[in-house]
Design a protein around this motif. Structure first.
Motif, PDB file in Angstrom:
ATOM      1  N   GLU A 232       0.917  -1.232   0.049  1.00  0.00           N
ATOM      2  CA  GLU A 232       0.182  -0.021  -0.071  1.00  0.00           C
ATOM      3  C   GLU A 232       0.800   1.201  -0.124  1.00  0.00           C
ATOM      4  O   GLU A 232       0.768   2.165  -0.463  1.00  0.00           O
ATOM      5  CB  GLU A 232      -0.930  -0.089   1.159  1.00  0.00           C
ATOM      6  N   LEU A 233       1.782   1.149   0.815  1.00  0.00           N
ATOM      7  CA  LEU A 233       2.732   2.579   0.889  1.00  0.00           C
ATOM      8  C   LEU A 233       3.515   2.660  -0.276  1.00  0.00           C
ATOM      9  O   LEU A 233       3.691   3.959  -0.762  1.00  0.00           O
ATOM     10  CB  LEU A 233       3.806   2.371   2.215  1.00  0.00           C
ATOM     11  N   ILE A 234       4.076   1.705  -0.914  1.00  0.00           N
ATOM     12  CA  ILE A 234       4.667   1.909  -1.958  1.00  0.00           C
ATOM     13  C   ILE A 234       3.866   2.404  -3.392  1.00  0.00           C
ATOM     14  O   ILE A 234       4.584   3.412  -4.201  1.00  0.00           O
ATOM     15  CB  ILE A 234       5.448   0.569  -2.342  1.00  0.00           C
ATOM     16  N   VAL A 235       2.724   2.063  -3.162  1.00  0.00           N
ATOM     17  CA  VAL A 235       1.817   2.363  -4.443  1.00  0.00           C
ATOM     18  C   VAL A 235       1.622   3.922  -4.160  1.00  0.00           C
ATOM     19  O   VAL A 235       1.726   4.849  -5.069  1.00  0.00           O
ATOM     20  CB  VAL A 235       0.592   1.783  -4.380  1.00  0.00           C
ATOM     21  N   GLN A 236       1.286   4.403  -2.959  1.00  0.00           N
ATOM     22  CA  GLN A 236       1.028   5.777  -2.568  1.00  0.00           C
ATOM     23  C   GLN A 236       2.294   6.607  -2.698  1.00  0.00           C
ATOM     24  O   GLN A 236       1.949   7.733  -3.112  1.00  0.00           O
ATOM     25  CB  GLN A 236       0.434   5.858  -1.085  1.00  0.00           C
TER      26      GLN A 236
END
Length: 297
Positions: free
Chosen positions: A97-101
């Motif tokens: 999730e964090l890497i996408v954001q």
């Protein structure tokens, strides 16, 4: 006689985003706006007919475009290539999730890295990966994550450490009054304030966490200090408050998830021990049955 034909067209290229795995609302809210990149191309076709009825066409093509960023899928693939070992789902889900954001945030036109942002990300990562089975793997995952975003992990680490050391020497008043003093960190904060005032600063939730960490390390607990610091930096305090609430909610959910993971690991460990004991007992019985029996006369 020469005939000239000119054809031009434009195309809009939008970064693709792959389907996200389900996760808690707090993690999804820790995101950023999407973005779009535009490319334009033009081609000129020049046909020349000679007297001998043969023809020849010359094509001149010219392309002008902005740098096309990698897609979300490419960034995620780079991460998986850099770190090939399996990651427990409780950590992997949030990391994905964090890497996408962060990918979406980084490739916005207004993005510019700053040390407060770096401190914020390192803080979030440390909280996320707390209790990870291996310290060596935790460091390797951090390196792979930052490099997948085409940034320098060492810069994040050094900047976070420098800001932490500086914050520990500050008081609530000196923290807010950075603009009246000279120094490396003071200069960084002044630059942020100037860019924010001119509209050239890309605020993010990692930046909000970085501010929170500065207050925490300077032993500042008064709510008014955060308000004054945001004002000095020309940052909207309402955005900071909202993002810190999301951050706290995410940490709370991570604590609950770690407890569930620990219970699961303990149960599996107990089952393995019971299976091992059962297998050992079976082997003992089989060994006894297989040995010849001697009966005395």
């Amino acid at each position: 006689m020469a005939a000239v034909t000119s054809v031009s067209f434009s195309a809009i290229a939008q970064s693709s985003s792959d389907r996200r795995a389900p996760f808690c609302t707090a993690a999804r809210n820790f995101g950023f706006e999407g973005f779009r990149f535009r490319s334009s191309f033009s081609c000129h076709y020049v046909g020349v007919r000679a007297s001998n009825s043969t023809s020849r066409m010359v094509i001149h093509c010219m392309s002008t475009s902005t740098d096309v960023p990698p897609t979300v899928a490419e960034t995620k693939l780079n991460f998986l290539k850099a770190y090939k070992r399996p990651i427990p789902s409780i950590y992997n889900t949030v990391l994905q999730e964090l890497i996408v954001q962060q990918h979406l945030m980084k490739y916005k036109k207004t993005y510019r890295y700053d040390p407060v942002f770096g401190l914020g990300f390192v803080t979030v990562y440390d909280q996320l990966m707390e209790g990870y089975p291996s310290d060596e793997d935790r460091e390797a995952i951090f390196q792979a994550y930052i490099k997948a975003l085409e940034e320098d992990p060492e810069k994040y680490i050094i900047d976070a450490k420098t800001l932490e050391e500086w914050a520990r020497t500050q008081t609530p008043s000196s923290l807010v009054d950075f603009s009246s003093r000279d120094g490396e960190i003071e200069g960084i904060l002044k630059d942020i304030a100037e860019r924010a005032a001119s509209g050239n600063f890309s605020y993010s939730r990692f930046f909000a966490v970085g501010l929170f960490r500065l207050l925490e390390l300077s032993n500042t607990s008064e709510p008014t200090v955060l308000e004054k610091l945001c004002s000095a930096l020309n940052i909207d305090k309402r955005s900071v408050d909202r993002d810190l609430d999301v951050y706290r909610g995410l940490l709370s959910k991570l604590v609950q998830a770690r407890e569930l993971l620990k219970e699961y690991v303990d149960r599996e460990k107990k089952k393995q021990e019971e299976r091992a004991e059962s297998q050992k007992a079976n082997e003992t019985v089989a060994k006894c049955l297989g040995e010849p029996q001697f009966v005395g006369h």
